[in-house]
Enzyme design. Sequence first.
Site, PDB file in Angstrom:
ATOM      1  N   HIS A  55     -18.242  20.557  13.127  1.00 25.21           N
ATOM      2  CA  HIS A  55     -18.607  21.960  12.941  1.00 25.21           C
ATOM      3  C   HIS A  55     -19.880  21.964  12.105  1.00 25.21           C
ATOM      4  O   HIS A  55     -20.067  21.084  11.251  1.00 25.21           O
ATOM      5  CB  HIS A  55     -17.561  22.718  12.135  1.00 25.21           C
ATOM      6  CG  HIS A  55     -16.209  22.779  12.768  1.00 25.21           C
ATOM      7  ND1 HIS A  55     -15.258  21.825  12.571  1.00 25.21           N
ATOM      8  CD2 HIS A  55     -15.648  23.705  13.579  1.00 25.21           C
ATOM      9  CE1 HIS A  55     -14.166  22.151  13.247  1.00 25.21           C
ATOM     10  NE2 HIS A  55     -14.380  23.279  13.867  1.00 25.21           N
ATOM     11  N   ASP A  58     -19.045  21.315   8.595  1.00 23.66           N
ATOM     12  CA  ASP A  58     -18.533  19.967   8.252  1.00 23.66           C
ATOM     13  C   ASP A  58     -19.713  19.107   7.808  1.00 23.66           C
ATOM     14  O   ASP A  58     -19.588  18.246   6.937  1.00 23.66           O
ATOM     15  CB  ASP A  58     -17.931  19.240   9.461  1.00 23.66           C
ATOM     16  CG  ASP A  58     -16.704  19.918  10.041  1.00 23.66           C
ATOM     17  OD1 ASP A  58     -16.049  20.680   9.319  1.00 23.66           O
ATOM     18  OD2 ASP A  58     -16.414  19.667  11.230  1.00 23.66           O
ATOM     19  N   MET A  89     -20.238  16.225  21.058  1.00 28.81           N
ATOM     20  CA  MET A  89     -19.804  17.625  21.004  1.00 28.81           C
ATOM     21  C   MET A  89     -20.072  18.206  19.617  1.00 28.81           C
ATOM     22  O   MET A  89     -20.030  17.485  18.626  1.00 28.81           O
ATOM     23  CB  MET A  89     -18.300  17.677  21.320  1.00 28.81           C
ATOM     24  CG  MET A  89     -17.666  19.049  21.271  1.00 28.81           C
ATOM     25  SD  MET A  89     -17.023  19.500  19.649  1.00 28.81           S
ATOM     26  CE  MET A  89     -15.291  19.104  19.820  1.00 28.81           C
ATOM     27  N   GLU A 182     -11.711  26.757  23.783  1.00 29.27           N
ATOM     28  CA  GLU A 182     -10.464  26.069  23.389  1.00 29.27           C
ATOM     29  C   GLU A 182      -9.374  27.090  23.095  1.00 29.27           C
ATOM     30  O   GLU A 182      -9.422  27.769  22.076  1.00 29.27           O
ATOM     31  CB  GLU A 182     -10.716  25.194  22.157  1.00 29.27           C
ATOM     32  CG  GLU A 182      -9.457  24.458  21.735  1.00 29.27           C
ATOM     33  CD  GLU A 182      -9.678  23.525  20.570  1.00 29.27           C
ATOM     34  OE1 GLU A 182     -10.839  23.118  20.326  1.00 29.27           O
ATOM     35  OE2 GLU A 182      -8.688  23.199  19.896  1.00 29.27           O
ATOM     36  N   LYS A 184      -5.688  28.728  22.110  1.00 29.55           N
ATOM     37  CA  LYS A 184      -4.572  28.480  21.193  1.00 29.55           C
ATOM     38  C   LYS A 184      -3.782  29.780  21.090  1.00 29.55           C
ATOM     39  O   LYS A 184      -4.385  30.849  21.016  1.00 29.55           O
ATOM     40  CB  LYS A 184      -5.111  28.064  19.809  1.00 29.55           C
ATOM     41  CG  LYS A 184      -4.036  27.571  18.856  1.00 29.55           C
ATOM     42  CD  LYS A 184      -4.626  27.040  17.557  1.00 29.55           C
ATOM     43  CE  LYS A 184      -3.523  26.485  16.674  1.00 29.55           C
ATOM     44  NZ  LYS A 184      -4.007  26.081  15.347  1.00 29.55           N
ATOM     45  N   GLU A 218      -6.097  21.649  24.394  1.00 36.49           N
ATOM     46  CA  GLU A 218      -5.531  20.775  23.352  1.00 36.49           C
ATOM     47  C   GLU A 218      -4.024  20.656  23.549  1.00 36.49           C
ATOM     48  O   GLU A 218      -3.327  21.667  23.681  1.00 36.49           O
ATOM     49  CB  GLU A 218      -5.841  21.328  21.958  1.00 36.49           C
ATOM     50  CG  GLU A 218      -5.160  20.493  20.877  1.00 36.49           C
ATOM     51  CD  GLU A 218      -5.544  20.845  19.455  1.00 36.49           C
ATOM     52  OE1 GLU A 218      -6.752  20.995  19.181  1.00 36.49           O
ATOM     53  OE2 GLU A 218      -4.626  20.960  18.626  1.00 36.49           O
ATOM     54  N   HIS A 221      -1.814  22.841  21.359  1.00 34.51           N
ATOM     55  CA  HIS A 221      -1.898  24.294  21.531  1.00 34.51           C
ATOM     56  C   HIS A 221      -1.062  24.784  22.706  1.00 34.51           C
ATOM     57  O   HIS A 221      -0.344  25.795  22.582  1.00 34.51           O
ATOM     58  CB  HIS A 221      -3.356  24.720  21.679  1.00 34.51           C
ATOM     59  CG  HIS A 221      -4.178  24.404  20.471  1.00 34.51           C
ATOM     60  ND1 HIS A 221      -5.529  24.614  20.407  1.00 34.51           N
ATOM     61  CD2 HIS A 221      -3.833  23.875  19.268  1.00 34.51           C
ATOM     62  CE1 HIS A 221      -5.975  24.238  19.219  1.00 34.51           C
ATOM     63  NE2 HIS A 221      -4.965  23.777  18.516  1.00 34.51           N
ATOM     64  N   ASP A 246      -8.843  17.879  23.910  1.00 34.38           N
ATOM     65  CA  ASP A 246      -8.392  17.563  22.547  1.00 34.38           C
ATOM     66  C   ASP A 246      -7.012  16.930  22.629  1.00 34.38           C
ATOM     67  O   ASP A 246      -6.014  17.589  22.962  1.00 34.38           O
ATOM     68  CB  ASP A 246      -8.338  18.833  21.685  1.00 34.38           C
ATOM     69  CG  ASP A 246      -9.700  19.178  21.088  1.00 34.38           C
ATOM     70  OD1 ASP A 246     -10.695  18.480  21.406  1.00 34.38           O
ATOM     71  OD2 ASP A 246      -9.773  20.138  20.292  1.00 34.38           O
ATOM     72  N   ASP A 256       1.311  24.241  13.783  1.00 35.99           N
ATOM     73  CA  ASP A 256       0.291  23.420  14.455  1.00 35.99           C
ATOM     74  C   ASP A 256       0.232  22.044  13.782  1.00 35.99           C
ATOM     75  O   ASP A 256      -0.325  21.904  12.692  1.00 35.99           O
ATOM     76  CB  ASP A 256      -1.051  24.153  14.296  1.00 35.99           C
ATOM     77  CG  ASP A 256      -2.202  23.432  14.940  1.00 35.99           C
ATOM     78  OD1 ASP A 256      -1.972  22.601  15.819  1.00 35.99           O
ATOM     79  OD2 ASP A 256      -3.345  23.724  14.553  1.00 35.99           O
ATOM     80  N   ASP A 258      -0.806  18.794  14.979  1.00 31.62           N
ATOM     81  CA  ASP A 258      -1.954  17.894  15.148  1.00 31.62           C
ATOM     82  C   ASP A 258      -1.608  16.434  14.829  1.00 31.62           C
ATOM     83  O   ASP A 258      -2.344  15.746  14.111  1.00 31.62           O
ATOM     84  CB  ASP A 258      -3.145  18.331  14.267  1.00 31.62           C
ATOM     85  CG  ASP A 258      -3.779  19.634  14.750  1.00 31.62           C
ATOM     86  OD1 ASP A 258      -3.614  19.989  15.926  1.00 31.62           O
ATOM     87  OD2 ASP A 258      -4.455  20.286  13.937  1.00 31.62           O
ATOM     88  N   ASP A 288      -8.183  15.279  18.352  1.00 36.98           N
ATOM     89  CA  ASP A 288      -8.227  16.363  17.369  1.00 36.98           C
ATOM     90  C   ASP A 288      -6.903  16.366  16.623  1.00 36.98           C
ATOM     91  O   ASP A 288      -6.007  17.161  16.908  1.00 36.98           O
ATOM     92  CB  ASP A 288      -8.471  17.704  18.063  1.00 36.98           C
ATOM     93  CG  ASP A 288      -8.727  18.789  17.037  1.00 36.98           C
ATOM     94  OD1 ASP A 288      -8.920  18.453  15.855  1.00 36.98           O
ATOM     95  OD2 ASP A 288      -8.710  19.975  17.400  1.00 36.98           O
TER      96      ASP A 288
HETATM   97  C1  GLT Z   1      -9.527  23.321  13.970  1.00 37.16           C
HETATM   98  C2  GLT Z   1      -8.603  23.552  15.147  1.00 37.16           C
HETATM   99  C3  GLT Z   1      -8.923  22.721  16.302  1.00 37.16           C
HETATM  100  C4  GLT Z   1     -10.275  22.977  16.894  1.00 37.16           C
HETATM  101  C5  GLT Z   1     -11.386  22.677  15.999  1.00 37.16           C
HETATM  102  C6  GLT Z   1     -12.682  23.161  16.607  1.00 37.16           C
HETATM  103  S1  GLT Z   1     -11.180  23.091  14.366  1.00 37.16           S
HETATM  104  O1  GLT Z   1      -9.124  22.195  13.262  1.00 37.16           O
HETATM  105  O2  GLT Z   1      -7.241  23.327  14.727  1.00 37.16           O
HETATM  106  O3  GLT Z   1      -7.946  22.764  17.301  1.00 37.16           O
HETATM  107  O4  GLT Z   1     -10.429  22.102  17.983  1.00 37.16           O
HETATM  108  O5  GLT Z   1     -13.177  24.297  16.009  1.00 37.16           O
HETATM  109 MN    MN Z   2      -8.655  21.341  18.879  1.00 38.72          MN
HETATM  110 MN    MN Z   3      -4.572  21.913  16.785  1.00 44.40          MN
END
Ligand code: GLT
Ligand code: MN
Ligand code: MN
Length: 388
Positions: A55, A58, A89, A182, A184, A218, A221, A246, A256, A258, A288
């Site tokens: 980002h 970041d 990216m 993306e 979610k 993702e 998500h 992702d 969430d 991850d 991700d």
């Molecule tokens: C954030 C989110 C991710 C996204 C990122 C891109 S940032 O951590 O949870 O799923 O991919 O903005």
């Molecule tokens: Mn993501």
């Molecule tokens: Mn996520």
Amino acid sequence: MSNFQPLPEHKFTFGLWTVGSVGRDPFGGPVRDPKSSADLVRLLGEVGAYGVNYHDSDLIPVDATPAEAAAIKKDFRKALDETGLVVPMATTDLFRDAVFKDGAFTSNDPKVRAYALQKTMKAMDLGVEFGAKVYVFWGGREGTESDATKNPVEAGKRFREALNFLCGYAKDQKYDLKFALEPKPNEPRGDIYLATVGHALAFINTLDHPEMVGVNPEVAHETMAGLNFLHGVAQAWDAGKLFHIDLNDQNPSRYDQDFRFGAVNPKNAFLLVKFLEDVKYNGSRHFDAHAYRTEDYEGVKDFARGCMRTYLILKEKAARWNADPDIQALVAEINADDGSLAPLTGAYSTEKAAALKSRDLQPASLALRGLPYERLDQLTIEVLLGVR
Ligand code: GLT
Ligand code: MN
Ligand code: MN
């Protein structure tokens, strides 16, 4: 057998925010000291990643002076040169700052919407400066807690207007950049707009430049939404819209998470890897995900290595599945076609329709046929469990 060593051709990437996560969660502060972007690039180089994504904030903190920004970029460039990592990216942080508490492109405040556009144009410049070819839009704050507060049709129009504006900017600047939305369903907002891959795909067709825009699905998500991730990915692929992906893992009906790729549901991860490899998806495999909050930076490296190693193990299993004679015999059996109905189906014609309507297709006898899916699925599990 391969040693599951990650190579540039595998296109394994991580965000600065993934290996750089200091373990903050809604109930507790950091458990790891922050590292500079350049040090994170070195960490990724050490574990064998191909690329790093970021980002805008970041890389360059929002309050950095021009001199500080220049110094950070110089260090970052040096680390990229040292390690050979690339930046495939980039994206914009449109969620952390208080100004985005009611969204960015869909905020009710036109001044916030204008600021989101301005911030994104600058972030696109910063992404392109380091070579990014894909630009991700994750609308984390684009949503509501109560639909009394925002008109969802209006929100969609604002989102569309913003993306059209930014496509215009990319074209004007002659940037070689594709956009990837993306989806979610929720978190951090109560409900987020463009909640799933399906919503995003439909929305893309309403844009001024749909050819520039695809999706970045993702695992976590779609799983949070209770959906089958592979089905969403396949639909995006079929539409020519799988611009990025992702990879991580997630227990359904949880926050969430991850988690490390493949950590929760190796069977789903296997079928996903098999799909990506079978269709020859050639974009980034972007992890991700975050290391568990229990880890120090050695654990972060274990996490990053684990994501890539699991992918490569599953890739080998996919090749094994494709080469297994018993599995392939079952695949041939369940897809058998004697071609007898081909003259009556496929592309429509008046004659085919008339002939098909009058043919006795004997559905009762068709229904008697057993399908060996139990056997096929068990063989799949056996490949996964390492006994085939
Ligand atoms: C954030 C989110 C991710 C996204 C990122 C891109 S940032 O951590 O949870 O799923 O991919 O903005
Ligand atoms: Mn993501
Ligand atoms: Mn996520």
